[in-house]
Design an enzyme around this catalytic site. Structure first.
Site, mmCIF file in Angstrom:
data_model
loop_
_atom_site.group_PDB
_atom_site.id
_atom_site.type_symbol
_atom_site.label_atom_id
_atom_site.label_comp_id
_atom_site.label_asym_id
_atom_site.label_seq_id
_atom_site.Cartn_x
_atom_site.Cartn_y
_atom_site.Cartn_z
ATOM 1 N N ILE A 19 34.287 49.867 46.376
ATOM 2 C CA ILE A 19 35.456 50.137 45.547
ATOM 3 C C ILE A 19 35.108 50.045 44.071
ATOM 4 O O ILE A 19 35.564 50.865 43.264
ATOM 5 C CB ILE A 19 36.592 49.168 45.913
ATOM 6 C CG1 ILE A 19 37.140 49.487 47.312
ATOM 7 C CG2 ILE A 19 37.728 49.247 44.893
ATOM 8 C CD1 ILE A 19 38.144 48.474 47.835
ATOM 9 N N ARG A 39 25.448 41.363 40.626
ATOM 10 C CA ARG A 39 24.235 40.555 40.789
ATOM 11 C C ARG A 39 22.997 41.401 41.054
ATOM 12 O O ARG A 39 21.875 40.954 40.789
ATOM 13 C CB ARG A 39 24.428 39.572 41.952
ATOM 14 C CG ARG A 39 25.455 38.486 41.681
ATOM 15 C CD ARG A 39 25.558 37.527 42.850
ATOM 16 N NE ARG A 39 25.978 38.208 44.073
ATOM 17 C CZ ARG A 39 26.076 37.604 45.258
ATOM 18 N NH1 ARG A 39 25.762 36.321 45.376
ATOM 19 N NH2 ARG A 39 26.484 38.281 46.317
ATOM 20 N N ASP A 60 26.477 36.568 38.096
ATOM 21 C CA ASP A 60 27.135 36.099 39.310
ATOM 22 C C ASP A 60 28.523 35.643 38.897
ATOM 23 O O ASP A 60 28.662 34.701 38.110
ATOM 24 C CB ASP A 60 26.342 34.933 39.909
ATOM 25 C CG ASP A 60 26.963 34.363 41.175
ATOM 26 O OD1 ASP A 60 28.116 34.715 41.495
ATOM 27 O OD2 ASP A 60 26.300 33.545 41.834
ATOM 28 N N VAL A 61 29.573 36.299 39.390
ATOM 29 C CA VAL A 61 30.926 36.001 38.918
ATOM 30 C C VAL A 61 31.350 34.573 39.230
ATOM 31 O O VAL A 61 32.285 34.049 38.617
ATOM 32 C CB VAL A 61 31.969 36.992 39.491
ATOM 33 C CG1 VAL A 61 31.717 38.395 38.973
ATOM 34 C CG2 VAL A 61 32.016 36.938 41.005
ATOM 35 N N ASN A 86 36.842 43.147 40.248
ATOM 36 C CA ASN A 86 36.750 43.694 41.598
ATOM 37 C C ASN A 86 35.810 42.914 42.511
ATOM 38 O O ASN A 86 35.947 42.990 43.728
ATOM 39 C CB ASN A 86 36.271 45.157 41.508
ATOM 40 C CG ASN A 86 35.793 45.689 42.839
ATOM 41 O OD1 ASN A 86 36.580 46.017 43.717
ATOM 42 N ND2 ASN A 86 34.478 45.759 43.002
ATOM 43 N N TYR A 151 39.395 33.490 53.195
ATOM 44 C CA TYR A 151 39.485 34.715 52.408
ATOM 45 C C TYR A 151 40.925 34.982 51.980
ATOM 46 O O TYR A 151 41.204 35.286 50.812
ATOM 47 C CB TYR A 151 38.942 35.879 53.238
ATOM 48 C CG TYR A 151 39.056 37.237 52.596
ATOM 49 C CD1 TYR A 151 38.180 37.635 51.601
ATOM 50 C CD2 TYR A 151 40.042 38.144 53.011
ATOM 51 C CE1 TYR A 151 38.270 38.893 51.019
ATOM 52 C CE2 TYR A 151 40.146 39.401 52.442
ATOM 53 C CZ TYR A 151 39.249 39.768 51.441
ATOM 54 O OH TYR A 151 39.354 41.011 50.867
#
Length: 253
Positions: A19, A39, A60-61, A86, A151
């Site tokens: 996406i 990443r 790396d978020v 995202n 999740y």
């Protein structure tokens, strides 16, 4: 979609695949300068090489310092007007076998990844009096699904953050929204299909049908459909749209 400024600079996290890659491409086609963050340097460089984005930064978020450095690198070229948060990850397990480490992994990427990116871009947006923040959440942020409690909890947290932050920023010219896709044709979904096949003995076609049945239209969502929704939210024509969690799911929600 109307009024997407061709001088805008968009940062798309998780922009190397799925996406995120499609969103980067849609924004680029609309004339926006796009930087993809992720990443995997090779995947990001491929997005740029294909002409789907203009630059790439590695981070790396889940690591706030890493995100801050990458955003500073991107903003040094041009201030960030649009953030599409995202980046995400999905793991499935029964709740009884979902330990604290699993919950932390899901929160670190799916929730704190949005927090870190937003905190990095927001001061500049507020100072300029304009900005667009779009978090790619999930229908799992609007309802529950069995075997993905960690999740779903993380995605619910994203939707709560969006709704609260939108109110806090309502008079600043910065809008904050979430796009919540249903099951979408991506490599991330392939992992879910493999899990269903392994645990149930079903064929790939049967596993796909199991996922598609959640959508009243009887199909999977395409990345392009998600990207079109993001594109609209980034335009001036959506300036009154904030605090929303928009399902792209064929009527599931």
């Amino acid at each position: 979609m109307s009024g997407l400024s061709r001088s805008s600079h968009a940062l798309v996290t998780g922009g190397g695949r799925g996406i995120g890659r499609e969103i980067a491409a849609a924004l680029s086609r609309a004339g926006t300068t796009v930087t993809v963050l992720g990443r995997n340097r090779a995947a990001l460089d491929d997005v740029v090489a294909q002409g789907l984005a203009h630059a790439a930064v590695v981070a790396d978020v889940a690591d706030q310092a890493s995100v801050n450095a990458a955003v500073a690198e991107a903003a040094a070229r041009q201030p960030v007007d649009i953030l599409v948060a995202n980046a995400g990850a999905a793991e499935s397990a029964p709740f009884a076998r979902s330990d604290a480490a699993l919950f932390r992994r899901m929160m670190d990427v799916n929730f704190f990844g949005v927090v870190h990116a937003t905190q990095a871009v927001l001061p500049s947006m507020k100072a300029r009096g304009h900005g667009r923040i779009v978090a790619v959440a999930s229908t799992a942020g609007l309802r529950g699904y069995a075997y993905v409690s960690a999740y779903a909890a993380a995605k619910h947290a994203v939707v709560g953050l969006v709704r609260s932050l939108a109110l806090e920023l309502a008079t600043t010219g910065v809008t904050v929204n979430a796009v919540c896709p249903g099951f979408t044709e991506t490599d991330l979904l392939e992992g879910s299909i493999d899990t269903i096949k392994r645990k149930t003995g079903r064929s790939r076609e049967q596993a796909l049908a199991e996922l598609a049945k959640h959508n009243p239209q009887g199909r999977l969502v395409t990345p392009a459909e998600v990207a079109d929704t993001v594109l609209w939210l980034c335009g001036d024509g959506a300036s009154a749209i904030t605090g929303q969690a928009i399902a792209v799911a064929g009527g599931e929600i």
